[in-house]
Design a protein around this motif. Structure first.
Motif, short mmCIF file in Angstrom:
data_model
loop_
_atom_site.label_atom_id
_atom_site.label_comp_id
_atom_site.label_asym_id
_atom_site.label_seq_id
_atom_site.Cartn_x
_atom_site.Cartn_y
_atom_site.Cartn_z
N THR A 196 -4.90 6.56 -0.03
CA THR A 196 -4.18 5.31 0.16
C THR A 196 -4.53 4.38 -0.99
OG1 THR A 196 -4.17 5.49 2.56
CG2 THR A 196 -3.81 3.30 1.64
N SER A 228 0.86 -1.18 0.00
CA SER A 228 0.00 0.00 0.00
C SER A 228 0.89 1.23 0.00
CB SER A 228 -0.93 0.03 1.22
OG SER A 228 -0.19 0.16 2.41
N SER A 281 0.62 5.61 0.36
CA SER A 281 -0.20 6.78 0.68
C SER A 281 0.39 8.02 0.04
CB SER A 281 -0.28 6.98 2.20
OG SER A 281 -0.85 5.85 2.83
#
Length: 348
Positions: A307, A293, A295
């Motif tokens: 995100t 992930s 951001s």
């Protein structure tokens, strides 16, 4: 200790009250003009300020917050030495209080409570929303967590743990703990099914490269194959009106080079700390978490925190799976100024 030797002489100094006020106002203006990224480039000036503060270390300075901040920049030990003890405080009918201190060698455990005296400002247990600060006269490792809540009195209990970095005993020192934000009424969405058909995924029509300000997972920083924390992400679209989590927007779902990208957006993140994550699950209960992930932030008229979670295609393809998520959404938010100062002495 040098402070013990100097304190009687310092306290014997007398100065007219109007002179104290004028100097305090001047130093307060200097402290307010200070920027955290600046450093003291003139040691002589820093020393002069320190000597002046020592010479005028009266209650008038201990009660002026800008002066305390300036003292702390010059010398944390001096600032904490002259900081008056105040083991409880109240702002907006919310009370913070030190209730217990336990010390064992180089480690201290401090229990504090935060109580909504009227019940008008909070809704259940409160979180500090990463707004707390701990000021000590020594280098230390610190942690703070909520360990209890009493519904009848609307009181949250927190445990603060300090460990002196050099292994020295902590008894006799004094610390200041402050809080600027309280969040309560947090709603938790656990294992919530997402109304998204993974058998009908399409390739992204458009992507962009962004610099990430955070992320995680085994593919973070390695998968994109570029220097620094730069990632290819979806261009944010309109919020999906069917997304079942209030407080988080789903702004993009698409394939990029065969990997599934899921993009969410949070507005006013600094004040609410809304966050969560997705995962895939097949009929047998086999779970697949994101590969990484990333951001990033956009800032125009309004700051928006994004995100993007990226999933590698699992065995058998995405169509064999359904999408789920866990999300934590903040409720009521209160800003204020709660601050206590107390000696590290065991509570009897």
């Amino acid at each position: 200790m040098e402070f013990e030797r100097l304190k009687p002489a310092v306290e014997s100094i007398r100065m007219p009250e109007d002179a104290k006020r004028r100097i305090a106002a001047a130093l307060a203006a200097e402290a307010d003009a200070f920027r955290p990224h600046m450093t003291w480039r003139r040691p002589a000036l820093a020393l002069a300020v320190l000597v002046l503060l020592l010479a005028l270390a009266m209650p008038v300075f201990a009660s002026v917050e800008p002066i305390y901040r300036l003292m702390y920049l010059v010398s944390p030990a001096v600032a904490q030495f002259f900081r008056p003890v105040q083991e409880s405080c109240e702002d907006q009918s919310i009370r913070m209080e030190v209730v217990s201190v336990f010390i064992q060698d180089d480690t201290a455990q401090i229990y504090l409570t935060i109580q909504d005296l009227t019940g008008e400002h909070t809704d259940g247990p409160v979180d500090l929303n990463d707004s707390y600060a701990i000021r000590t006269p020594f280098d230390c490792a610190a942690a703070c967590s909520r360990v209890g809540y009493d519904e009848a009195s609307r009181t949250s209990t927190f445990l603060v743990t300090l460990s002196e970095m050099k292994g020295n005993a902590l008894t006799g020192n004094k610390i200041t703990f402050s809080v600027g934000q309280l969040v309560s009424g947090r709603h938790v969405y656990e294992d919530i099914a997402m109304p998204l058909d993974l058998s009908r995924l399409e390739e992204a029509a458009e992507t962009q490269t962004v610099r990430s300000n955070g992320g995680g997972g085994p593919g973070y920083q390695r998968d994109p194959g570029s220097a620094g924390a730069f990632f290819e992400v979806l261009v944010p679209g309109a919020a999906d009106p069917d997304f079942p989590v209030e407080g988080v927007d789903l702004t993009g779902v698409a394939l990029v080079d065969g990997q599934l990208h899921l993009q969410t957006a949070v507005r006013d993140h600094a004040n609410n700390d809304n966050h969560g994550y997705f995962y895939l699950m097949d009929e047998s209960g086999q779970r697949v978490d994101s590969y990484y992930s990333a951001s990033f932030i956009t800032q125009t008229d309004e700051r928006i925190d994004y995100t993007e979670e990226v999933f590698r295609e699992p065995a058998g393809g995405f169509s064999r799976y359904e999408l789920y998520g866990d999300f934590w959404i903040a409720g009521r938010h209160v800003e204020g100024d709660w601050q206590v100062t107390f000696p590290l002495e065991p509570t009897e």
